[in-house]
Structures are given as structure tokens and as C-alpha cells.
Design an enzyme around this catalytic site. Structure first.
Site, PDB file in Angstrom:
ATOM      1  N   ILE A 172      57.892 -50.927 -44.654  1.00 53.95           N
ATOM      2  CA  ILE A 172      57.312 -52.061 -45.371  1.00 53.95           C
ATOM      3  C   ILE A 172      55.790 -51.987 -45.304  1.00 53.95           C
ATOM      4  O   ILE A 172      55.203 -52.055 -44.211  1.00 53.95           O
ATOM      5  CB  ILE A 172      57.800 -53.406 -44.776  1.00 53.95           C
ATOM      6  CG1 ILE A 172      59.327 -53.399 -44.583  1.00 53.95           C
ATOM      7  CG2 ILE A 172      57.338 -54.560 -45.660  1.00 53.95           C
ATOM      8  CD1 ILE A 172      60.139 -53.151 -45.833  1.00 53.95           C
ATOM      9  N   LYS A 173      55.181 -51.870 -46.477  1.00 59.52           N
ATOM     10  CA  LYS A 173      53.717 -51.775 -46.541  1.00 59.52           C
ATOM     11  C   LYS A 173      53.152 -53.184 -46.690  1.00 59.52           C
ATOM     12  O   LYS A 173      53.547 -53.935 -47.594  1.00 59.52           O
ATOM     13  CB  LYS A 173      53.327 -50.891 -47.730  1.00 59.52           C
ATOM     14  CG  LYS A 173      52.039 -50.160 -47.557  1.00 59.52           C
ATOM     15  CD  LYS A 173      51.867 -49.144 -48.675  1.00 59.52           C
ATOM     16  CE  LYS A 173      50.548 -48.424 -48.567  1.00 59.52           C
ATOM     17  NZ  LYS A 173      50.314 -47.572 -49.736  1.00 59.52           N
ATOM     18  N   ILE A 174      52.243 -53.524 -45.781  1.00 57.80           N
ATOM     19  CA  ILE A 174      51.739 -54.892 -45.690  1.00 57.80           C
ATOM     20  C   ILE A 174      50.215 -54.863 -45.634  1.00 57.80           C
ATOM     21  O   ILE A 174      49.646 -54.088 -44.860  1.00 57.80           O
ATOM     22  CB  ILE A 174      52.313 -55.568 -44.412  1.00 57.80           C
ATOM     23  CG1 ILE A 174      53.830 -55.679 -44.570  1.00 57.80           C
ATOM     24  CG2 ILE A 174      51.650 -56.904 -44.119  1.00 57.80           C
ATOM     25  CD1 ILE A 174      54.515 -56.536 -43.550  1.00 57.80           C
TER      26      ILE A 174
END
Ligand code: G3P
Length: 213
Positions: A83-85
Site C-alpha cells: 500500500i503506497k501512502i
């Protein structure tokens, strides 16, 4: 050192996967837009092509609660989704919760060593400092990588550094010399890494001498 492909174009992912040197793929909303495809569909297809690779998919929410909702949904699609945050206070709140849930994260849009320190403390699996955009801004992108490598070594953080916003093969070379864990590389730059004029002329001569040409 791991190499990721920085692309959401499935033809590029297939070709690079065929070379056997790609350990993952990073995407972002701009790359998804460039693909012209549905986000979920393209992420799932990339995960199938590189089923052992780490595939980064970026959330669009700006508050932790929304990010967590998106993150849990993406993580349910395929086991290899990261998950890119974005690097914000809300982003780090979400990273902390996700790390406790065992969901892998990649904190993106990182431009300072202190941001990398905070992301590591929140339990990020990866951080993505953008070296090309720093260079474009008149700052030294690779110096930031050197600083983060040193900082993580000083304290034994497990967080891996993904050198992102790579603009040319020397960024990859320097990343490897500095001990960055990963470089995420656009397809055209990966292609350039194969080549050397002396390799081409050497093959030409060997083929001629062997009577093949
Ligand atoms: O994946 C994020 C990063 O690599 C973006 O690169 O070229 O848009 O600065 P760039």
C-alpha cells in the site's frame, strides 16, 4: 539490491518480467492515468504477471480512516500488494495501523531524511525518496539517499529504501554504491542499463570472425 519497474503499462511489466531481473512494480495515480485503464484491473493484472513481486498501489484518501479502508481493500485483492501512502501525518497514522496488521506499506513523496525517520518509526515496509524531483528542484537527490542509508544503519531500522523518480542509469548505479535496498526504474532506463557500445562492437567482431555475419 532489488530492482522495481516504475510503470503501470502491462506490456512493459510483461517484457521486464521476462528479463528475470525485476523484483516488483511501483505505480502512482499519474502512471495509472497514463495506462488508460481501470485501477483495480491493472493492479491485479500486474500482480498476476509478477506473482512473487512487491506491487505498490497508491491510496487516494487524505485522512487515515479513508486510507485504511482503501488499504484493506487493496490488500484483499492479492497477497503481494504493497500500500503506497503519501508522507503526511494522516499517512503515518495509517502506516502504523497497517504495520500492526501485517500489511506492507510504501511511504511516498518523500523529500527529507526526517520524513524517512518518521516513516521508519511508524513501521513502514518501504520509503520512496524522489531523487529526480529533488535534482529538478536544485537539491542533491542522491545525498538524501546517502543520509537515509546512514540513518537507518545507525539504528538498525528494517524499513527498505526505494530510490524513486529515477531519471537516468547513473541514479541506479549510485543507489547500488550507496547500499539502497531498491531502485524503481522506468522501462526506458532499464533498457539503457543493458547497453554498452563495446558490447555491441564486440559481438559484431565475434560474429564476423565466426563467419556468422
Ligand atoms: O513512482 C514514483 C516516482 O518514481 C515518480 O517519478 O518521474 O514522476 O518524478 P517522476
Amino acid at each position: 539490491m532489488k530492482l522495481f519497474l516504475d510503470s503501470a503499462l502491462i506490456d512493459e511489466v510483461r517484457e521486464a518480467a521476462g528479463w528475470g531481473i525485476v523484483d516488483g512494480v511501483t505505480t502512482n495515480p499519474s502512471l495509472i492515468k497514463k495506462s488508460g485503464r481501470d485501477f483495480k484491473e491493472v493492479i491485479n493484472e500486474i500482480c498476476e504477471v509478477l506473482s512473487n513481486g512487491a506491487i505498490s498501489a497508491e491510496v487516494l484518501s487524505e485522512d487515515a480512516e479513508g486510507m485504511l479502508k482503501e488499504a484493506r481493500e487493496f490488500a484483499s485483492w492479492k497477497p503481494n500488494i504493497v500500500i503506497k501512502i503519501p508522507m503526511t501525518d494522516e499517512g503515518l497514522k495509517a502506516v502504523k495501523v497497517l504495520s500492526e496488521e501485517g500489511i506492507h506499506t510504501n511511504v511516498t513523496l518523500m523529500f527529507s531524511a526526517n520524513q524517512a525517520l518518521l516513516a521508519a518509526k511508524a513501521g513502514a515496509t518501504y520509503v520512496s525518496p524522489f531523487v529526480g524531483r529533488l535534482d529538478d528542484n536544485g537539491q542533491d537527490g542522491m545525498q538524501l539517499i546517502s543520509d537515509i542509508v546512514q540513518m537507518y544503519m545507525n539504528y538498525g531500522f528494517d524499513t527498505e529504501i526505494i530510490v524513486a523518480s529515477v531519471r537516468h542509469p547513473m541514479h541506479v548505479h549510485e543507489s547500488a554504491m550507496l547500499g539502497a535496498h531498491v531502485a524503481t526504474v522506468p522501462f526506458g532506463i532499464l533498457e539503457k542499463m543493458f547497453g554498452h557500445p563495446l558490447t555491441d562492437s564486440g559481438i559484431e567482431k565475434f560474429m564476423k570472425d565466426a563467419g556468422v555475419r
